[in-house]
Design a protein around this motif. Structure first.
Motif, PDB file in Angstrom:
ATOM      1  N   LEU A 130       0.814  -1.208   0.000  1.00  0.00           N
ATOM      2  CA  LEU A 130       0.000   0.000   0.000  1.00  0.00           C
ATOM      3  C   LEU A 130       0.847   1.258   0.000  1.00  0.00           C
ATOM      4  O   LEU A 130       1.907   1.301   0.620  1.00  0.00           O
ATOM      5  N   ASP A 131       0.347   2.273  -0.692  1.00  0.00           N
ATOM      6  CA  ASP A 131       0.927   3.608  -0.646  1.00  0.00           C
ATOM      7  C   ASP A 131      -0.117   4.539  -0.059  1.00  0.00           C
ATOM      8  O   ASP A 131      -1.270   4.557  -0.516  1.00  0.00           O
ATOM      9  N   LYS A 132       0.275   5.292   0.937  1.00  0.00           N
ATOM     10  CA  LYS A 132      -0.641   6.257   1.542  1.00  0.00           C
ATOM     11  C   LYS A 132      -0.873   7.393   0.549  1.00  0.00           C
ATOM     12  O   LYS A 132       0.073   7.979   0.029  1.00  0.00           O
ATOM     13  N   VAL A 133      -2.142   7.686   0.259  1.00  0.00           N
ATOM     14  CA  VAL A 133      -2.476   8.769  -0.666  1.00  0.00           C
ATOM     15  C   VAL A 133      -3.108   9.958   0.055  1.00  0.00           C
ATOM     16  O   VAL A 133      -3.117  11.063  -0.488  1.00  0.00           O
ATOM     17  N   ALA A 134      -3.634   9.738   1.265  1.00  0.00           N
ATOM     18  CA  ALA A 134      -4.256  10.837   1.996  1.00  0.00           C
ATOM     19  C   ALA A 134      -4.261  10.530   3.499  1.00  0.00           C
ATOM     20  O   ALA A 134      -4.397   9.374   3.896  1.00  0.00           O
ATOM     21  N   ASP A 135      -4.142  11.574   4.282  1.00  0.00           N
ATOM     22  CA  ASP A 135      -4.169  11.425   5.744  1.00  0.00           C
ATOM     23  C   ASP A 135      -5.552  11.100   6.270  1.00  0.00           C
ATOM     24  O   ASP A 135      -5.696  10.485   7.317  1.00  0.00           O
ATOM     25  N   GLN A 139      -9.003  14.877   2.829  1.00  0.00           N
ATOM     26  CA  GLN A 139      -7.883  15.086   1.912  1.00  0.00           C
ATOM     27  C   GLN A 139      -8.043  14.215   0.668  1.00  0.00           C
ATOM     28  O   GLN A 139      -7.784  14.654  -0.451  1.00  0.00           O
ATOM     29  N   PHE A 140      -8.494  12.977   0.846  1.00  0.00           N
ATOM     30  CA  PHE A 140      -8.714  12.078  -0.287  1.00  0.00           C
ATOM     31  C   PHE A 140      -9.760  12.655  -1.237  1.00  0.00           C
ATOM     32  O   PHE A 140      -9.571  12.669  -2.459  1.00  0.00           O
ATOM     33  N   LEU A 141     -10.863  13.146  -0.695  1.00  0.00           N
ATOM     34  CA  LEU A 141     -11.914  13.725  -1.535  1.00  0.00           C
ATOM     35  C   LEU A 141     -11.422  14.990  -2.239  1.00  0.00           C
ATOM     36  O   LEU A 141     -11.792  15.252  -3.393  1.00  0.00           O
ATOM     37  N   GLU A 142     -10.571  15.767  -1.576  1.00  0.00           N
ATOM     38  CA  GLU A 142      -9.979  16.944  -2.211  1.00  0.00           C
ATOM     39  C   GLU A 142      -9.086  16.534  -3.379  1.00  0.00           C
ATOM     40  O   GLU A 142      -9.083  17.175  -4.431  1.00  0.00           O
ATOM     41  N   LEU A 143      -8.321  15.452  -3.214  1.00  0.00           N
ATOM     42  CA  LEU A 143      -7.485  14.946  -4.302  1.00  0.00           C
ATOM     43  C   LEU A 143      -8.332  14.456  -5.468  1.00  0.00           C
ATOM     44  O   LEU A 143      -7.988  14.672  -6.633  1.00  0.00           O
ATOM     45  N   LEU A 144      -9.451  13.797  -5.158  1.00  0.00           N
ATOM     46  CA  LEU A 144     -10.387  13.383  -6.213  1.00  0.00           C
ATOM     47  C   LEU A 144     -10.921  14.602  -6.965  1.00  0.00           C
ATOM     48  O   LEU A 144     -10.976  14.601  -8.199  1.00  0.00           O
ATOM     49  N   GLU A 145     -11.287  15.627  -6.217  1.00  0.00           N
ATOM     50  CA  GLU A 145     -11.808  16.840  -6.843  1.00  0.00           C
ATOM     51  C   GLU A 145     -10.748  17.486  -7.733  1.00  0.00           C
ATOM     52  O   GLU A 145     -11.040  17.924  -8.853  1.00  0.00           O
TER      53      GLU A 145
END
Length: 160
Positions: A130-135, A139-145
């Motif tokens: 696994l690679d961490k993509v969001a804390d 943050q994950f939803l912001e990256l999706l946006e």
């Protein structure tokens, strides 16, 4: 490129014409149904998802952006719960995580009770790296946006 390289064995033009492309896929954020909300409560009670994900699933049924790159998908709570019941949690060493979606390339997004979101390096959830993509989910939803915004602007989906 010369004209000969664009022709098939019978002299047919091998280039894909715009009219021959696949039709657009589904792109939507679906509101949660009662079944989704029930599944979200069950996931929260199992203690395997962070509180913010349970809150998200109480309002949002699922996210399907099939046309953004290879696609971005956040599964419905009912799908996450079913996968959890059938296959158990994703064993990530010291932490148990649940698969919550994918990027359309076979890589999965997983979240654990601590809130961070990770992406698998391979399509397998059996022994994932696994690679961490969001804390956290926010943050994950912001990256999706950001991926969606970039895709709309220049056709590049980003690296999420």
């Amino acid at each position: 490129m010369d004209k000969e390289n664009l022709q098939g064995p019978r002299g047919n033009d091998r280039r894909v014409r715009a009219s021959a492309r696949l039709s657009p896929g589904t792109n939507e954020v679906r509101l949660a149904s009662r079944d989704d909300q029930t599944a979200a409560r069950a996931l929260a009670q199992a203690g395997l998802i962070p509180t913010d994900l349970a809150t998200f699933y109480n309002s949002i049924g699922d996210v399907t952006w099939a046309d953004v790159g290879n696609g971005y998908f956040l599964d419905p709570a009912s799908g996450v719960l079913l996968r959890l019941q059938e296959n158990g949690a994703v064993d990530a060493g010291t932490d148990q995580k649940v698969a919550i979606g994918s990027n359309g390339s076979g890589l999965s997004y997983v979240a654990g009770p601590g809130g961070s979101v990770h992406r698998t390096r391979t399509a397998s959830l059996d022994e994932p790296e696994l690679d961490k993509v969001a804390d956290d989910l926010r943050q994950f939803l912001e990256l999706l946006e950001q991926s969606l915004t970039r895709f709309v602007a220049d056709g590049e989906p980003g690296s999420l």
